[in-house]
Design a protein around this motif. Structure first.
Motif, short mmCIF file in Angstrom:
data_model
loop_
_atom_site.label_atom_id
_atom_site.label_comp_id
_atom_site.label_asym_id
_atom_site.label_seq_id
_atom_site.Cartn_x
_atom_site.Cartn_y
_atom_site.Cartn_z
N TYR A 63 0.84 -1.20 0.00
CA TYR A 63 0.00 0.00 0.00
C TYR A 63 0.88 1.26 0.00
N LEU A 64 1.91 1.28 0.85
CA LEU A 64 2.78 2.45 0.96
C LEU A 64 3.50 2.76 -0.34
N ALA A 65 3.79 1.73 -1.13
CA ALA A 65 4.51 1.93 -2.39
C ALA A 65 3.74 2.80 -3.38
N ASP A 66 2.43 2.95 -3.17
CA ASP A 66 1.64 3.84 -4.02
C ASP A 66 1.82 5.31 -3.64
N PHE A 67 2.49 5.58 -2.53
CA PHE A 67 2.64 6.95 -2.03
C PHE A 67 4.09 7.41 -1.95
N PHE A 68 5.02 6.48 -1.79
CA PHE A 68 6.43 6.83 -1.59
C PHE A 68 7.25 6.47 -2.83
N GLN A 69 8.38 7.16 -2.97
CA GLN A 69 9.26 6.92 -4.12
C GLN A 69 9.79 5.49 -4.12
#
Length: 189
Positions: A63-69
């Motif tokens: 999920y976080l990979a959709d928001f962080f580089q």
């Protein structure tokens, strides 16, 4: 204490299948994103690298990979890391087996470190926090969440007052309740 080992950590996901609960894990991931955005007073996190220490099944990191580089998840639990690597594939997402007390990252290399409900499972939490501080870039920050030792119901075993007991009594309580041989978790107050 001589029977207490770190062995349970190497397959924690088999002991706690809740780490595969997508709904709960994605709710935690949404909270992490919102807290980071609020802390930075910025909606856009796409310029930041993130390391999740104790990433378990990989659901949160996916999920976080959709928001962080870039998002890297590490965990000492090899079966959980194997699951994460097989289940989640994004170009900015990677998983590896690793020890929170010896992070395989250079000094000053990560913008954000996530440490969510991990510290109580690590034999030396202060060493883990030293490692987190070491890998954080200047101006970087750690998203930390964890339980306090002073709680009525211990969340891992659902036993009242367990975390407040002296260690030798906690071990006995675990055995009498049929929850295991040892109380490994070390909550701080």
């Amino acid at each position: 204490l001589c029977g207490m080992t770190r062995d349970y950590q190497f397959n924690y996901s088999a002991l706690k299948p809740s780490v595969f609960n997508s709904e709960q894990r994605e709710r935690k991931a949404r909270t992490i994103v919102k807290v980071c955005q609020d802390f930075l007073q910025c909606e856009d996190l796409s310029h930041l690298s993130l390391l999740d220490v104790g990433s378990s099944s990989g659901i949160i990191d996916n999920y976080l990979a959709d928001f962080f580089q870039h998002v890297a998840g590490i965990d000492i639990d090899e079966p959980a890391m194997n699951h994460a690597q097989a289940a989640f594939r994004k170009p900015n997402l990677q998983f590896s087996q690793g020890d929170a007390m010896q992070l395989a990252y250079p000094d000053d290399s990560v913008d954000v470190v996530v440490c969510s409900h991990v510290y109580e499972h690590v034999p030396d939490a202060s060493k883990m926090f030293s490692e987190i501080f070491r890998v954080l870039k200047p101006g970087g920050f750690c998203y930390f969440s964890g339980n306090n030792r002073v709680m009525l119901m211990e969340p891992h075993y659902r036993l009242p007052l367990l975390s407040l007991m002296p260690r030798f009594l906690a071990h006995r309580y675990m055995r009498l309740a049929g929850k295991g041989e040892f109380y490994h978790e070390k909550h701080a107050s």
